[in-house]
Design a protein around this motif. Structure first.
Motif, PDB file in Angstrom:
ATOM      1  N   HIS A  79      14.002 -19.156 -42.409  1.00 11.29           N
ATOM      2  CA  HIS A  79      14.711 -19.875 -41.344  1.00 11.29           C
ATOM      3  C   HIS A  79      13.767 -20.827 -40.604  1.00 11.29           C
ATOM      4  O   HIS A  79      14.177 -21.926 -40.208  1.00 11.29           O
ATOM      5  N   LEU A  80      12.522 -20.416 -40.438  1.00 10.95           N
ATOM      6  CA  LEU A  80      11.555 -21.292 -39.783  1.00 10.95           C
ATOM      7  C   LEU A  80      11.351 -22.566 -40.586  1.00 10.95           C
ATOM      8  O   LEU A  80      11.184 -23.650 -40.016  1.00 10.95           O
ATOM      9  N   ARG A  81      11.345 -22.449 -41.909  1.00 10.67           N
ATOM     10  CA  ARG A  81      11.202 -23.641 -42.756  1.00 10.67           C
ATOM     11  C   ARG A  81      12.333 -24.631 -42.504  1.00 10.67           C
ATOM     12  O   ARG A  81      12.154 -25.842 -42.666  1.00 10.67           O
ATOM     13  N   PHE A 103       2.968  -5.767 -36.693  1.00 13.45           N
ATOM     14  CA  PHE A 103       2.127  -6.742 -35.980  1.00 13.45           C
ATOM     15  C   PHE A 103       2.514  -8.170 -36.344  1.00 13.45           C
ATOM     16  O   PHE A 103       2.649  -9.033 -35.470  1.00 13.45           O
ATOM     17  N   GLU A 104       2.675  -8.438 -37.634  1.00 14.71           N
ATOM     18  CA  GLU A 104       2.985  -9.800 -38.086  1.00 14.71           C
ATOM     19  C   GLU A 104       4.307 -10.284 -37.518  1.00 14.71           C
ATOM     20  O   GLU A 104       4.442 -11.459 -37.142  1.00 14.71           O
ATOM     21  N   ALA A 105       5.283  -9.403 -37.437  1.00 18.23           N
ATOM     22  CA  ALA A 105       6.595  -9.799 -36.914  1.00 18.23           C
ATOM     23  C   ALA A 105       6.506 -10.129 -35.427  1.00 18.23           C
ATOM     24  O   ALA A 105       7.107 -11.105 -34.953  1.00 18.23           O
ATOM     25  N   PHE A 106       5.760  -9.321 -34.668  1.00 20.94           N
ATOM     26  CA  PHE A 106       5.574  -9.626 -33.250  1.00 20.94           C
ATOM     27  C   PHE A 106       4.857 -10.965 -33.079  1.00 20.94           C
ATOM     28  O   PHE A 106       5.220 -11.771 -32.210  1.00 20.94           O
ATOM     29  N   PHE A 107       3.827 -11.201 -33.887  1.00 22.71           N
ATOM     30  CA  PHE A 107       3.051 -12.445 -33.779  1.00 22.71           C
ATOM     31  C   PHE A 107       3.925 -13.652 -34.085  1.00 22.71           C
ATOM     32  O   PHE A 107       3.962 -14.622 -33.313  1.00 22.71           O
ATOM     33  N   GLN A 108       4.644 -13.605 -35.194  1.00 21.51           N
ATOM     34  CA  GLN A 108       5.480 -14.731 -35.583  1.00 21.51           C
ATOM     35  C   GLN A 108       6.642 -14.925 -34.615  1.00 21.51           C
ATOM     36  O   GLN A 108       7.027 -16.062 -34.316  1.00 21.51           O
ATOM     37  N   ARG A 109       7.198 -13.829 -34.120  1.00 16.62           N
ATOM     38  CA  ARG A 109       8.293 -13.977 -33.150  1.00 16.62           C
ATOM     39  C   ARG A 109       7.769 -14.599 -31.863  1.00 16.62           C
ATOM     40  O   ARG A 109       8.438 -15.454 -31.257  1.00 16.62           O
ATOM     41  N   GLY A 110       6.560 -14.200 -31.443  1.00 22.30           N
ATOM     42  CA  GLY A 110       5.977 -14.784 -30.240  1.00 22.30           C
ATOM     43  C   GLY A 110       5.777 -16.273 -30.371  1.00 22.30           C
ATOM     44  O   GLY A 110       6.100 -17.045 -29.448  1.00 22.30           O
ATOM     45  N   LEU A 111       5.253 -16.710 -31.515  1.00 20.73           N
ATOM     46  CA  LEU A 111       5.075 -18.142 -31.749  1.00 20.73           C
ATOM     47  C   LEU A 111       6.416 -18.874 -31.750  1.00 20.73           C
ATOM     48  O   LEU A 111       6.524 -19.991 -31.229  1.00 20.73           O
ATOM     49  N   THR A 112       7.430 -18.226 -32.323  1.00 20.62           N
ATOM     50  CA  THR A 112       8.751 -18.849 -32.387  1.00 20.62           C
ATOM     51  C   THR A 112       9.390 -18.917 -31.001  1.00 20.62           C
ATOM     52  O   THR A 112      10.054 -19.903 -30.663  1.00 20.62           O
ATOM     53  N   TYR A 113       9.180 -17.886 -30.197  1.00 29.45           N
ATOM     54  CA  TYR A 113       9.639 -17.945 -28.808  1.00 29.45           C
ATOM     55  C   TYR A 113       9.024 -19.149 -28.090  1.00 29.45           C
ATOM     56  O   TYR A 113       9.704 -19.851 -27.331  1.00 29.45           O
ATOM     57  N   LEU A 114       7.746 -19.390 -28.324  1.00 27.46           N
ATOM     58  CA  LEU A 114       7.079 -20.536 -27.697  1.00 27.46           C
ATOM     59  C   LEU A 114       7.746 -21.836 -28.123  1.00 27.46           C
ATOM     60  O   LEU A 114       8.035 -22.702 -27.292  1.00 27.46           O
ATOM     61  N   GLU A 118      10.986 -20.146 -24.856  1.00 22.27           N
ATOM     62  CA  GLU A 118      11.174 -18.830 -24.219  1.00 22.27           C
ATOM     63  C   GLU A 118       9.801 -18.225 -23.930  1.00 22.27           C
ATOM     64  O   GLU A 118       9.363 -17.278 -24.580  1.00 22.27           O
ATOM     65  N   PHE A 119       9.135 -18.770 -22.928  1.00 24.07           N
ATOM     66  CA  PHE A 119       7.733 -18.454 -22.688  1.00 24.07           C
ATOM     67  C   PHE A 119       7.514 -17.021 -22.209  1.00 24.07           C
ATOM     68  O   PHE A 119       6.522 -16.386 -22.594  1.00 24.07           O
ATOM     69  N   TYR A 120       8.404 -16.511 -21.377  1.00 22.61           N
ATOM     70  CA  TYR A 120       8.208 -15.160 -20.864  1.00 22.61           C
ATOM     71  C   TYR A 120       8.405 -14.113 -21.958  1.00 22.61           C
ATOM     72  O   TYR A 120       7.721 -13.086 -21.979  1.00 22.61           O
ATOM     73  N   LYS A 121       9.320 -14.366 -22.869  1.00 25.90           N
ATOM     74  CA  LYS A 121       9.497 -13.456 -24.007  1.00 25.90           C
ATOM     75  C   LYS A 121       8.266 -13.509 -24.920  1.00 25.90           C
ATOM     76  O   LYS A 121       7.847 -12.488 -25.473  1.00 25.90           O
ATOM     77  N   ALA A 122       7.694 -14.710 -25.066  1.00 27.56           N
ATOM     78  CA  ALA A 122       6.471 -14.835 -25.858  1.00 27.56           C
ATOM     79  C   ALA A 122       5.345 -14.034 -25.215  1.00 27.56           C
ATOM     80  O   ALA A 122       4.542 -13.390 -25.915  1.00 27.56           O
ATOM     81  N   LEU A 142      -2.166 -15.706 -29.058  1.00 24.00           N
ATOM     82  CA  LEU A 142      -0.791 -15.841 -28.571  1.00 24.00           C
ATOM     83  C   LEU A 142      -0.746 -15.752 -27.051  1.00 24.00           C
ATOM     84  O   LEU A 142      -0.018 -16.507 -26.400  1.00 24.00           O
ATOM     85  N   GLU A 143      -1.546 -14.868 -26.474  1.00 23.62           N
ATOM     86  CA  GLU A 143      -1.586 -14.775 -25.021  1.00 23.62           C
ATOM     87  C   GLU A 143      -2.063 -16.096 -24.413  1.00 23.62           C
ATOM     88  O   GLU A 143      -1.513 -16.585 -23.426  1.00 23.62           O
ATOM     89  N   GLY A 144      -3.103 -16.686 -25.017  1.00 22.64           N
ATOM     90  CA  GLY A 144      -3.620 -17.948 -24.508  1.00 22.64           C
ATOM     91  C   GLY A 144      -2.586 -19.053 -24.559  1.00 22.64           C
ATOM     92  O   GLY A 144      -2.416 -19.811 -23.600  1.00 22.64           O
ATOM     93  N   LEU A 145      -1.872 -19.163 -25.674  1.00 19.63           N
ATOM     94  CA  LEU A 145      -0.828 -20.180 -25.808  1.00 19.63           C
ATOM     95  C   LEU A 145       0.273 -19.971 -24.779  1.00 19.63           C
ATOM     96  O   LEU A 145       0.777 -20.934 -24.177  1.00 19.63           O
ATOM     97  N   THR A 146       0.645 -18.708 -24.585  1.00 25.04           N
ATOM     98  CA  THR A 146       1.728 -18.398 -23.648  1.00 25.04           C
ATOM     99  C   THR A 146       1.329 -18.728 -22.215  1.00 25.04           C
ATOM    100  O   THR A 146       2.096 -19.365 -21.467  1.00 25.04           O
ATOM    101  N   GLN A 147       0.126 -18.310 -21.820  1.00 26.33           N
ATOM    102  CA  GLN A 147      -0.335 -18.578 -20.460  1.00 26.33           C
ATOM    103  C   GLN A 147      -0.524 -20.080 -20.227  1.00 26.33           C
ATOM    104  O   GLN A 147      -0.305 -20.574 -19.116  1.00 26.33           O
TER     105      GLN A 147
END
Length: 319
Positions: A79-81, A103-114, A118-122, A142-147
């Motif tokens: 779907h990202l593609r 871990f990978e799913a959380f990481f990829q979902r966080g990037l997708t939230y960004l 959806e910054f707070y969810k990220a 991911l924390e750095g990107l979100t902050q």
């Protein structure tokens, strides 16, 4: 007396025998084998850059096992593609629901939230990653990107520094640190970080673009142009590189050439407010008050803190 010979039995058809054998073998397939084959077929299509077909195979796998975490994860990547962010987030969430330590799913979902704003969810996903593995650089990345998106620059910088300590050979992390220093107008530190990134990977396009932005702020327009042109040579797919080149050309009194680059950037990314600002700056420079205000009035309301917006909005009003 007539001797009757035994009647010969008709030999079985070999094709029929093989067909029956294949059916029997197929019926012996386990659920794991069946869903695994659909997963592999989906992966093959994804490698062939056919995400739509890949999604079809992943759906087949999920139809066999509605708790198949890997299929949800790979379906999300497909779907990202297709830039289907909501669908990707939904599938990453399903993957996590059936594998809570993914871990990978959380990481990829966080990037997708960004990417989806959806910054707070990220940020929640970044916190979860740190709790899962505080030795993986991606947790702090991911924390750095979100902050950064939340404009908590000191916290963002601290996170990028932790990520860099864990993965010092990653040039992107040095560029991320430089970006935060740039936002804080600490150009000296930003340059140091860019030099470090360049030692690791001189072909990193973003470092040359960021260097161009620093040079522009220092009014070194020719050098800024040289740096952004190097960035474009390394990666010609980034709309903001084209936009920056257009801006530098405006300040080098090559206005029409600059406008062409700005328009090209807008065609690539119509929603980029920086490109719209630069087009407003062009019209101020041309003395076209009506056109300048057409671009700058909305930006002054929506992005009042953006560099040069207030300055050129006032100049447009004074025309």
């Amino acid at each position: 007396m007539t001797i009757t010979l035994p009647t010969k039995k008709k030999a079985p058809n070999r094709l029929t025998f093989l067909f029956v054998l294949l059916i029997l073998l197929g019926s012996c397939d386990s659920l794991e084998d069946k869903k695994g084959r659909f997963l592999l077929k989906g992966n093959e299509k994804l490698e062939e850059n056919d995400p739509k077909s890949a999604i079809g195979f992943y759906k087949e796998a999920i139809a066999l096992d509605s708790t198949y975490s890997d299929a949800y994860f790979n379906k999300a990547l497909a779907h990202l593609r297709l830039n289907q962010l909501d669908e990707a987030i939904h599938d990453f969430s399903s993957s996590i629901a059936y594998q809570s330590d993914n871990f990978e799913a959380f990481f990829q979902r966080g990037l997708t939230y960004l990417d989806n704003g959806e910054f707070y969810k990220a940020r929640e996903d970044a916190n979860r990653l740190i709790s899962l593995n505080d030795k993986d650089w991606r947790s702090y990345f991911l924390e750095g990107l979100t902050q950064e998106k939340l404009k908590n620059f000191p916290t963002s910088l601290e996170a990028f520094q932790k990520a860099t300590q864990l993965n010092p050979e990653n040039s992107d992390l040095w560029v991320n640190q430089a970006t935060i220093f740039y936002y804080q107008k600490d150009y000296s530190e930003a340059k140091k970080k860019l030099n470090q990134a360049e030692q690791i990977n001189p072909s990193e396009s973003n470092l040359h673009n960021l260097r161009s932005m620093i040079l522009f702020d220092e009014k070194s327009y020719e050098q800024a142009l040289e740096s952004v042109e190097k960035a474009i040579t390394l990666d010609n797919r980034q709309a903001y590189f084209y936009n920056n080149k257009g801006l530098y050309l405006l300040f080098l009194d090559r206005k029409e050439e600059g406008l062409d680059w700005i328009n090209q950037s807008i065609q690539m990314d119509p929603k980029n407010p920086f490109a719209l600002r630069n087009k407003g700056i062009y019209y101020v420079m041309k003395g076209d008050k009506i056109s300048a205000l057409q671009y700058l009035s909305d930006l002054e309301k929506s992005y009042p803190e953006m560099d040069m917006v207030q300055e050129y909005f006032q100049k447009a009003q004074a025309l």
